[in-house]
Scaffold this motif. Sequence first.
Motif, short mmCIF file in Angstrom:
data_model
loop_
_atom_site.label_atom_id
_atom_site.label_comp_id
_atom_site.label_asym_id
_atom_site.label_seq_id
_atom_site.Cartn_x
_atom_site.Cartn_y
_atom_site.Cartn_z
N PRO A 172 -20.41 14.18 68.24
CA PRO A 172 -19.82 14.47 69.55
C PRO A 172 -18.84 13.41 70.05
CG PRO A 172 -22.20 14.76 69.60
CD PRO A 172 -21.88 14.08 68.30
N CYS A 173 -17.86 13.88 70.85
CA CYS A 173 -16.98 12.98 71.59
C CYS A 173 -17.70 12.36 72.78
CB CYS A 173 -15.76 13.75 72.12
SG CYS A 173 -14.40 13.90 70.96
N SER A 174 -18.59 13.15 73.38
CA SER A 174 -19.28 12.70 74.59
C SER A 174 -20.14 11.47 74.31
CB SER A 174 -20.18 13.83 75.12
OG SER A 174 -21.12 13.34 76.05
N ALA A 175 -19.94 10.43 75.11
CA ALA A 175 -20.75 9.22 74.96
C ALA A 175 -22.20 9.49 75.28
CB ALA A 175 -20.20 8.11 75.86
N ALA A 176 -22.44 10.36 76.26
CA ALA A 176 -23.81 10.72 76.61
C ALA A 176 -24.50 11.43 75.46
CB ALA A 176 -23.82 11.61 77.86
N ALA A 177 -23.78 12.34 74.82
CA ALA A 177 -24.35 13.07 73.69
C ALA A 177 -24.62 12.13 72.52
CB ALA A 177 -23.39 14.18 73.26
N LEU A 178 -23.69 11.25 72.25
CA LEU A 178 -23.85 10.32 71.14
C LEU A 178 -25.06 9.41 71.36
CD1 LEU A 178 -22.44 9.66 68.47
CD2 LEU A 178 -21.13 7.91 69.68
N LYS A 179 -25.27 9.03 72.60
CA LYS A 179 -26.42 8.19 72.93
C LYS A 179 -27.73 8.93 72.66
CE LYS A 179 -28.47 5.43 76.63
NZ LYS A 179 -28.40 5.03 78.06
N VAL A 180 -27.77 10.20 73.01
CA VAL A 180 -28.97 11.00 72.76
C VAL A 180 -29.25 11.09 71.26
CG1 VAL A 180 -29.94 13.33 72.89
CG2 VAL A 180 -28.80 12.34 74.88
N LEU A 181 -28.22 11.41 70.49
CA LEU A 181 -28.41 11.55 69.04
C LEU A 181 -28.86 10.25 68.40
CD1 LEU A 181 -25.35 13.75 67.94
CD2 LEU A 181 -27.64 14.47 68.64
N ASN A 182 -28.28 9.13 68.84
CA ASN A 182 -28.63 7.84 68.25
C ASN A 182 -30.03 7.39 68.66
OD1 ASN A 182 -26.21 7.65 66.90
ND2 ASN A 182 -25.21 6.49 68.51
N GLU A 183 -30.36 7.56 69.93
CA GLU A 183 -31.67 7.12 70.41
C GLU A 183 -32.81 7.93 69.79
OE1 GLU A 183 -31.57 7.26 74.67
OE2 GLU A 183 -30.68 5.25 74.84
N LYS A 184 -32.57 9.21 69.56
CA LYS A 184 -33.60 10.07 69.01
C LYS A 184 -33.49 10.22 67.50
CE LYS A 184 -34.64 12.59 73.19
NZ LYS A 184 -35.10 13.89 73.76
N ASN A 185 -32.47 9.58 66.92
CA ASN A 185 -32.26 9.61 65.48
C ASN A 185 -32.23 11.05 64.96
OD1 ASN A 185 -31.80 8.44 62.95
ND2 ASN A 185 -33.98 8.42 62.45
N ILE A 186 -31.41 11.86 65.61
CA ILE A 186 -31.26 13.25 65.19
C ILE A 186 -29.81 13.51 64.79
CG2 ILE A 186 -33.18 14.16 66.54
CD1 ILE A 186 -31.25 14.97 68.68
N GLY A 187 -29.60 14.61 64.13
CA GLY A 187 -28.28 14.93 63.61
C GLY A 187 -28.24 14.73 62.11
N ASP A 188 -27.37 15.47 61.46
CA ASP A 188 -27.25 15.39 60.01
C ASP A 188 -26.74 14.01 59.59
OD1 ASP A 188 -27.11 16.97 57.35
OD2 ASP A 188 -25.14 16.03 57.50
N LYS A 189 -27.49 13.33 58.74
CA LYS A 189 -27.14 11.95 58.37
C LYS A 189 -25.83 11.87 57.60
CE LYS A 189 -31.85 10.10 58.44
NZ LYS A 189 -32.94 9.45 57.67
N MET A 190 -25.60 12.85 56.72
CA MET A 190 -24.35 12.83 55.96
C MET A 190 -23.14 13.13 56.84
SD MET A 190 -24.57 14.17 52.06
CE MET A 190 -24.95 12.96 50.78
N THR A 191 -23.32 14.00 57.84
CA THR A 191 -22.23 14.25 58.79
C THR A 191 -21.88 12.97 59.53
OG1 THR A 191 -22.91 16.56 59.08
CG2 THR A 191 -21.51 15.61 60.79
N LYS A 192 -22.89 12.23 59.94
CA LYS A 192 -22.64 10.95 60.62
C LYS A 192 -21.97 9.96 59.69
CE LYS A 192 -26.43 11.08 64.00
NZ LYS A 192 -27.66 10.41 64.46
N GLU A 193 -22.43 9.90 58.43
CA GLU A 193 -21.83 9.00 57.45
C GLU A 193 -20.36 9.34 57.22
OE1 GLU A 193 -21.99 8.05 52.62
OE2 GLU A 193 -23.58 9.26 53.54
N ALA A 194 -20.09 10.62 57.03
CA ALA A 194 -18.72 11.05 56.78
C ALA A 194 -17.83 10.78 57.98
CB ALA A 194 -18.70 12.54 56.43
N ASN A 195 -18.32 11.08 59.18
CA ASN A 195 -17.53 10.85 60.39
C ASN A 195 -17.24 9.37 60.59
OD1 ASN A 195 -17.76 10.44 63.72
ND2 ASN A 195 -16.49 12.15 63.06
N ALA A 196 -18.23 8.52 60.33
CA ALA A 196 -18.03 7.07 60.47
C ALA A 196 -16.95 6.58 59.50
CB ALA A 196 -19.35 6.34 60.23
N LYS A 197 -16.95 7.11 58.27
CA LYS A 197 -15.92 6.72 57.30
C LYS A 197 -14.54 7.15 57.76
CE LYS A 197 -18.39 6.32 52.90
NZ LYS A 197 -18.40 6.71 51.47
#
Length: 457
Positions: free
Chosen positions: A375-400
């Motif tokens: 997500p673009c939303s900082a609030a959404a990103l905080k939720v995903l990170n704090e709860k450790n949810i979301g597809d890990k490979m999607t996060k890896e690819a997006n970070a790259k």
Amino acid sequence: MKKKIARIMALTLSAAMGLSLAACGSAQKNNAPSDTTSVSESKSEGAASEGASGEPVSIRISWWGGDSRHAATEKAVDAFMAKYPNIKVETEYGAWTGWEEKQSLGILSGECADVIQIGSNWVTDYSKGGESYLDLNQYSDIIDLTQFPEDKLKANEVNGKLMAIPISLTGRLYYWNKTTFDEVGCAIPTDEASLLAAGAAFKAYNNDYYPLALGEYDRAIFLVYYLESKYGKDWITDGKLNYTEAEIKEGLDFMNKLESEHVIPSIATINGDMADSLDKNAKWIDGKYAGLMEWDSGVSKVKAALDGSVNKPGQEFVVGEFLKFGDYQGGSTKVSMDFAVKASTQHPKEAAMLVNFLLNDPEGVEICSTERGVPCSAAALKVLNEKNIGDKMTKEANAKVLDYCKFTQDPQFDNSELKANPDGLYYKVFGKLSAQEITSDEGAKTLFDGINEVLEN
């Protein structure tokens, strides 16, 4: 663009206005509040106290995507209705093929859903100067706009009106079938030399095997990636094409070289595979096409296709590094998609509440997860990170992608006059180039003139 709008409006006038749609993708604004989740919750609760006390209303939402996105969004909509019992939400969704054509008719006629998932270029292509979509700046008491990057919101303005809210940022990178590369006996490519070496190795191993597969639209993106790597400048800036015919010809010559050196199959070969997309192509699924250039948000579907192979189970999928073709880091990022609200909605407040729920509310964010990308939303990103949810490979690819890519893809790169399949300019040029029906000189001139015409209009 004027021709396209005129054609769409003509179709709109001759068609019945009731569209029959079958039920059918991380930056924070610098001054965004640190406790982003609590701010979004307060916004949602404020909206709830107003919305839930009103008369029963019904709104519609439409989007495109795959099965997992459909399921997650349906679940989020159910949660929204449970939270706001007076608001009924009807859903309309489907696959991408043909979706823009249907939706553009509805947007221009005002018959589309109240909340619409749109492509980034739709902000300008179908806004009619800011008249098609609701000005969401007027609903900042409901949608917490402070959670989104200021420059991305600004890019979504037409004549001072905020036409849409960015959902996620995305870019293309390389995915590889390591199992096939190991069988062939060559390393996964990292630069031009190793990419060409892979072509030779694959050809020697089996003439039906290729290290990389690219369709027509993929080739347009790859062309820009290659030229950005060589010349270090954006493809389009301020509505102007930054590359000359000679530079475009250089990119097309390289594309021809990739075919002749057995790095990529011809367009005719890919079309002969009879698949809707490369991730659904049996040659990708069974390891004959060993590499794709896809969106970071598409990693899960690409990997799932490989994991589902019956003929060759247990293949190893890897997110690759960016290929080096010059002195610069090629690759562009863009807003993958947005949520907009139609200007003629009878229930603008409730529609804005739904947008905020899907993009900022912790409950909606957790359900939708990374189905539309990180997500673009900082609030959404905080939720995903704090709860450790979301597809890990999607996060890896997006970070790259966000770490490597230094350029921005202009929304008009995806203008339907260029991107539409099969009549868009990309499909015509790259199809004919692959079939050797045109030369790279002719292809460069056609692309140069055609892109400039779209930009001028």
